[in-house]
Motif scaffolding. Structure first.
Motif, PDB file in Angstrom:
ATOM      1  N   ALA A  93       0.833  -1.216   0.000  1.00 39.73           N
ATOM      2  CA  ALA A  93       0.000   0.000   0.000  1.00 39.73           C
ATOM      3  C   ALA A  93       0.862   1.259   0.000  1.00 39.73           C
ATOM      4  O   ALA A  93       0.573   2.220  -0.733  1.00 39.73           O
ATOM      5  CB  ALA A  93      -0.943  -0.006   1.202  1.00 39.73           C
ATOM      6  N   ASP A  94       1.932   1.266   0.789  1.00 36.13           N
ATOM      7  CA  ASP A  94       2.837   2.425   0.824  1.00 36.13           C
ATOM      8  C   ASP A  94       3.578   2.590  -0.496  1.00 36.13           C
ATOM      9  O   ASP A  94       3.769   3.710  -0.975  1.00 36.13           O
ATOM     10  CB  ASP A  94       3.851   2.287   1.965  1.00 36.13           C
ATOM     11  N   THR A 110      -4.545  -2.408  -6.709  1.00 41.64           N
ATOM     12  CA  THR A 110      -4.293  -3.486  -5.748  1.00 41.64           C
ATOM     13  C   THR A 110      -5.545  -4.338  -5.576  1.00 41.64           C
ATOM     14  O   THR A 110      -6.648  -3.822  -5.414  1.00 41.64           O
ATOM     15  CB  THR A 110      -3.873  -2.893  -4.390  1.00 41.64           C
ATOM     16  N   GLN A 118      -1.635 -10.045  -2.127  1.00 37.10           N
ATOM     17  CA  GLN A 118      -2.125  -8.822  -2.760  1.00 37.10           C
ATOM     18  C   GLN A 118      -1.214  -8.485  -3.939  1.00 37.10           C
ATOM     19  O   GLN A 118       0.009  -8.610  -3.835  1.00 37.10           O
ATOM     20  CB  GLN A 118      -2.112  -7.649  -1.775  1.00 37.10           C
TER      21      GLN A 118
END
Length: 138
Positions: A93-94, A110, A118
């Motif tokens: 995510a980052d 994603t 993921q």
């Protein structure tokens, strides 16, 4: 009966030809954190910039004469050939947030590939598809 492997090492290296070295270094080194591990000049051909990726090496080849640009805007599975590279990451995510903040293209947002895994597919500075995968600890 199976053939015996002739591989001399535990990894597969990938070479990308680019006219945009600084932008590619910004993506692969700046965002994904791949360290530059050296470069090799080949007279009459160009310079290969080596980026370490675990046991593998990503080779960014900058030709002496600018290479012909290709259209990488279509979906990665729309034609045959080497169409994407896959890199396992932590903190997906980052990483995606940094990629979007820097203006790189998200090809596939994603999503869960299978339980605990993921994936997202993004475009690098030349539009090459790069699959980023994070496996959750079990």
């Amino acid at each position: 009966m199976s053939a015996q492997s002739c591989l001399a090492g535990p990894a597969l290296d990938v070479g990308l030809v680019t006219n945009a070295l600084e932008a590619q270094l910004g993506f692969y080194c700046g965002i994904l954190g791949l360290p530059k591990s050296g470069e090799v000049s080949i007279p009459g051909v160009g310079t290969i910039h080596r980026l370490a990726a675990g046991a593998s090496v990503l080779r960014l080849m900058v030709p002496e004469q600018a290479a012909q640009e290709v259209d990488n805007s279509g979906f990665f599975s729309g034609s045959t050939g080497i169409r994407y590279i896959a890199i396992k990451v932590t903190g997906l995510a980052d990483v995606i947030a940094q990629i979007e903040e820097k203006g790189f293209r998200t090809i596939v947002p994603t999503r869960e590939l299978r339980p605990g895994v993921q994936v997202a597919i993004v475009g690098d500075a030349d539009g090459n598809a790069v699959e980023l995968m994070e496996e959750q600890a079990t």
